[in-house]
Design a protein around this motif. Sequence first.
Motif, PDB file in Angstrom:
ATOM      1  N   ILE A 155     -11.185  -3.075 -26.901  1.00  0.00           N
ATOM      2  CA  ILE A 155     -12.574  -2.603 -27.008  1.00  0.00           C
ATOM      3  C   ILE A 155     -12.674  -1.086 -27.026  1.00  0.00           C
ATOM      4  N   GLY A 156     -11.542  -0.393 -26.934  1.00  0.00           N
ATOM      5  CA  GLY A 156     -11.557   1.063 -26.977  1.00  0.00           C
ATOM      6  C   GLY A 156     -12.061   1.712 -25.706  1.00  0.00           C
ATOM      7  N   LEU A 157     -11.831   1.077 -24.560  1.00  0.00           N
ATOM      8  CA  LEU A 157     -12.228   1.686 -23.287  1.00  0.00           C
ATOM      9  C   LEU A 157     -11.522   3.031 -23.142  1.00  0.00           C
ATOM     10  N   PRO A 158     -12.233   4.091 -22.777  1.00  0.00           N
ATOM     11  CA  PRO A 158     -11.587   5.396 -22.639  1.00  0.00           C
ATOM     12  C   PRO A 158     -10.368   5.336 -21.717  1.00  0.00           C
ATOM     13  N   ALA A 159      -9.321   6.032 -22.113  1.00  0.00           N
ATOM     14  CA  ALA A 159      -8.067   6.015 -21.367  1.00  0.00           C
ATOM     15  C   ALA A 159      -8.275   6.441 -19.921  1.00  0.00           C
ATOM     16  N   GLY A 160      -7.699   5.696 -19.000  1.00  0.00           N
ATOM     17  CA  GLY A 160      -7.758   6.043 -17.586  1.00  0.00           C
ATOM     18  C   GLY A 160      -8.920   5.445 -16.829  1.00  0.00           C
ATOM     19  N   VAL A 161      -9.881   4.858 -17.538  1.00  0.00           N
ATOM     20  CA  VAL A 161     -11.024   4.258 -16.837  1.00  0.00           C
ATOM     21  C   VAL A 161     -10.571   3.053 -16.027  1.00  0.00           C
ATOM     22  N   LEU A 162      -9.698   2.235 -16.597  1.00  0.00           N
ATOM     23  CA  LEU A 162      -9.132   1.103 -15.869  1.00  0.00           C
ATOM     24  C   LEU A 162      -7.609   1.170 -15.954  1.00  0.00           C
ATOM     25  N   ASN A 163      -6.965   1.102 -14.797  1.00  0.00           N
ATOM     26  CA  ASN A 163      -5.508   1.134 -14.716  1.00  0.00           C
ATOM     27  C   ASN A 163      -5.047  -0.047 -13.865  1.00  0.00           C
ATOM     28  N   ILE A 164      -3.903  -0.629 -14.226  1.00  0.00           N
ATOM     29  CA  ILE A 164      -3.420  -1.830 -13.548  1.00  0.00           C
ATOM     30  C   ILE A 164      -1.951  -1.642 -13.194  1.00  0.00           C
ATOM     31  N   VAL A 165      -1.609  -1.920 -11.936  1.00  0.00           N
ATOM     32  CA  VAL A 165      -0.222  -1.818 -11.489  1.00  0.00           C
ATOM     33  C   VAL A 165       0.162  -3.122 -10.798  1.00  0.00           C
ATOM     34  N   THR A 166       1.232  -3.756 -11.277  1.00  0.00           N
ATOM     35  CA  THR A 166       1.755  -4.933 -10.596  1.00  0.00           C
ATOM     36  C   THR A 166       2.654  -4.485  -9.443  1.00  0.00           C
ATOM     37  N   GLY A 167       2.934  -5.416  -8.544  1.00  0.00           N
ATOM     38  CA  GLY A 167       3.875  -5.071  -7.484  1.00  0.00           C
ATOM     39  C   GLY A 167       3.498  -5.642  -6.149  1.00  0.00           C
ATOM     40  N   GLY A 168       4.323  -5.365  -5.159  1.00  0.00           N
ATOM     41  CA  GLY A 168       4.153  -5.909  -3.828  1.00  0.00           C
ATOM     42  C   GLY A 168       3.515  -4.937  -2.860  1.00  0.00           C
ATOM     43  N   ALA A 169       3.924  -5.044  -1.592  1.00  0.00           N
ATOM     44  CA  ALA A 169       3.285  -4.266  -0.534  1.00  0.00           C
ATOM     45  C   ALA A 169       3.426  -2.768  -0.744  1.00  0.00           C
ATOM     46  N   ASP A 170       4.549  -2.329  -1.331  1.00  0.00           N
ATOM     47  CA  ASP A 170       4.748  -0.895  -1.520  1.00  0.00           C
ATOM     48  C   ASP A 170       3.713  -0.308  -2.470  1.00  0.00           C
ATOM     49  N   VAL A 171       3.283  -1.102  -3.445  1.00  0.00           N
ATOM     50  CA  VAL A 171       2.236  -0.642  -4.371  1.00  0.00           C
ATOM     51  C   VAL A 171       0.898  -0.542  -3.645  1.00  0.00           C
ATOM     52  N   GLY A 172       0.600  -1.521  -2.791  1.00  0.00           N
ATOM     53  CA  GLY A 172      -0.638  -1.457  -2.012  1.00  0.00           C
ATOM     54  C   GLY A 172      -0.673  -0.260  -1.092  1.00  0.00           C
ATOM     55  N   VAL A 173       0.453   0.024  -0.436  1.00  0.00           N
ATOM     56  CA  VAL A 173       0.528   1.187   0.460  1.00  0.00           C
ATOM     57  C   VAL A 173       0.307   2.471  -0.330  1.00  0.00           C
ATOM     58  N   ALA A 174       0.955   2.576  -1.487  1.00  0.00           N
ATOM     59  CA  ALA A 174       0.793   3.785  -2.306  1.00  0.00           C
ATOM     60  C   ALA A 174      -0.648   3.952  -2.751  1.00  0.00           C
ATOM     61  N   LEU A 175      -1.318   2.839  -3.020  1.00  0.00           N
ATOM     62  CA  LEU A 175      -2.723   2.900  -3.439  1.00  0.00           C
ATOM     63  C   LEU A 175      -3.596   3.498  -2.339  1.00  0.00           C
ATOM     64  N   THR A 176      -3.339   3.105  -1.090  1.00  0.00           N
ATOM     65  CA  THR A 176      -4.155   3.625   0.012  1.00  0.00           C
ATOM     66  C   THR A 176      -3.883   5.102   0.277  1.00  0.00           C
ATOM     67  N   ARG A 177      -2.756   5.617  -0.230  1.00  0.00           N
ATOM     68  CA  ARG A 177      -2.397   7.012   0.031  1.00  0.00           C
ATOM     69  C   ARG A 177      -2.724   7.948  -1.131  1.00  0.00           C
ATOM     70  N   ALA A 178      -3.118   7.411  -2.263  1.00  0.00           N
ATOM     71  CA  ALA A 178      -3.346   8.241  -3.449  1.00  0.00           C
ATOM     72  C   ALA A 178      -4.526   9.184  -3.215  1.00  0.00           C
ATOM     73  N   PRO A 179      -4.319  10.491  -3.278  1.00  0.00           N
ATOM     74  CA  PRO A 179      -5.389  11.439  -2.933  1.00  0.00           C
ATOM     75  C   PRO A 179      -6.551  11.426  -3.906  1.00  0.00           C
ATOM     76  N   GLU A 180      -6.329  10.962  -5.139  1.00  0.00           N
ATOM     77  CA  GLU A 180      -7.422  10.962  -6.129  1.00  0.00           C
ATOM     78  C   GLU A 180      -8.454   9.866  -5.863  1.00  0.00           C
ATOM     79  N   LEU A 181      -8.065   8.839  -5.130  1.00  0.00           N
ATOM     80  CA  LEU A 181      -8.952   7.691  -4.923  1.00  0.00           C
ATOM     81  C   LEU A 181      -9.899   7.960  -3.763  1.00  0.00           C
ATOM     82  N   ARG A 182     -11.161   7.603  -3.967  1.00  0.00           N
ATOM     83  CA  ARG A 182     -12.199   7.927  -2.989  1.00  0.00           C
ATOM     84  C   ARG A 182     -12.760   6.703  -2.277  1.00  0.00           C
ATOM     85  N   LYS A 183     -12.265   5.535  -2.637  1.00  0.00           N
ATOM     86  CA  LYS A 183     -12.661   4.314  -1.945  1.00  0.00           C
ATOM     87  C   LYS A 183     -11.586   3.271  -2.223  1.00  0.00           C
ATOM     88  N   ILE A 184     -11.408   2.336  -1.253  1.00  0.00           N
ATOM     89  CA  ILE A 184     -10.509   1.208  -1.443  1.00  0.00           C
ATOM     90  C   ILE A 184     -11.321  -0.074  -1.254  1.00  0.00           C
TER      91      ILE A 184
END
Length: 483
Positions: free
Chosen positions: A201-230
């Motif tokens: 559908i041509g969604l602008p790049a970066g609007v939606l991002n998807i990462v597979t993985g286990g607990a280490d991916v979840g931990v990294a998500l909670t630590r990402a400084p760019e994110l403002r809510k979980i």
Amino acid sequence: MAEALLEREHTVFVGGKWKTGRGSERLEVIDPSSGGVLARVQAGGAEDVEKAAQAAGRAFDGWKRSTGAARAQYLRGFARGLKSRKNILVRVQMHNNGKPRLEAEIDVDDAIACFDYYATLAEGLDGRQDMRVDHAGGTHFGLVRHEPVGPVGMIVPWNFPLVTSAWKIAPALAAGCTAVMKTSEMTPLNELVYGDIATEIGLPAGVLNIVTGGADVGVALTRAPELRKISFTGSNMIGAKVMAAVSGRCLPVSLELGGKSPIIVTADADIDQAVSCIMGGVFFNAGQMCSATSRLIVDKSIEPRLIEALVDKTRALKVGSPFEDGTEMGPLTTAAQCHKVLWMIAEAKSDGLDCLTGGGAIDRDGHFVKPTIFRDVPHAHSIWRDEIFGPVLATTTVSSDEEAIAVANDTDYGLVGSVVSVDWSRGKAIADRIEAGQIWINTPQIVYPDSAWGGFKQSGIGRELGPWGLSGYQGVKHILSET
């Protein structure tokens, strides 16, 4: 066609492009009907989360400044993309989750409806901006704006792929947020289709991002400084860890957690209707629902008749592979969950609880558990108090509506509840006093996109769905000026 989703070379979607995950392992995706490997997926890792969060951060300014009407068109594009792939997605749900066809079809339809609903809300957002407030007793007026909170991180569970992710992605994008979503490591296949549709559908790049993985991916998500809510959906144990991980930065969180929910059947209830509501509430999706009404509270005057009818129907329930004709309940999705449920059943039996039917595994390959009912369960027992996340019902009797309400509310959770009564006013009076976020009266567990979803007590923080789900991704700005 379903094979296209089972054989993915690239399983991380970052900045509008598919990439090979940089995690250290390949995830084995299991078919719970056989216990065999359905697919092997390269996991993402912390570096992928870092790149995804940066992409969401770069895309945020342009996305938040787009009109609600423009965002609505993309959301309708997601709905169309899901609809065009429905047959494929249903088959993958059947393979990966073990859901019977009807349940898998409901899931896909729910996700489609969610994107369409939030597209409609997005179309009305621009007209709500700068609503005027005339402040009493002064020479000032205010203008109220609803603005996106920023790039958000999303962690979704394995029991309802597509559905729980739609409940997060659709309102977040409608509000003007960008997102990084972590799929479940057990059921990643269907949710990767959101990246395919975003490209389509041509969604602008970066609007939606998807990462597979286990607990280490979840931990990294909670630590990402760019994110403002979980936003997290899952167990209380992991929810507490998510909350602790972001507490140092005081980030907002929304948590949709567990439940141990009651179904109250009054003395005047219709037996057939009660049996239908009870079975749907505890055996749908093999009981793997945070909303499972796994505590039956029934008036003692009708308990013998209700239990007899309930046991008969439960014994007749066909359990099997979703690809077998007539299957009404499939396997549990993961081996770990199957082992946990069987262990809890065994503990209850060893404690002398009265197991009326079920009570163990089905002798065949896969993760199959017999639909199980325990009668007259002590209220201090773990089968009564703890979330099982499997096809296990505990029952008790009461002598009055007042007692039923007290027993229903004697729990650490407060997600949902059900009431069955011929007298609707009586049912409503009981529903008013159950401490939970959603109550059904004389109906199976139907959840609409414009309803509210979330709980009280330890069942979570915030609400999903409806306008409340949208507001969870918005902040309120008040501009004050002299007249």
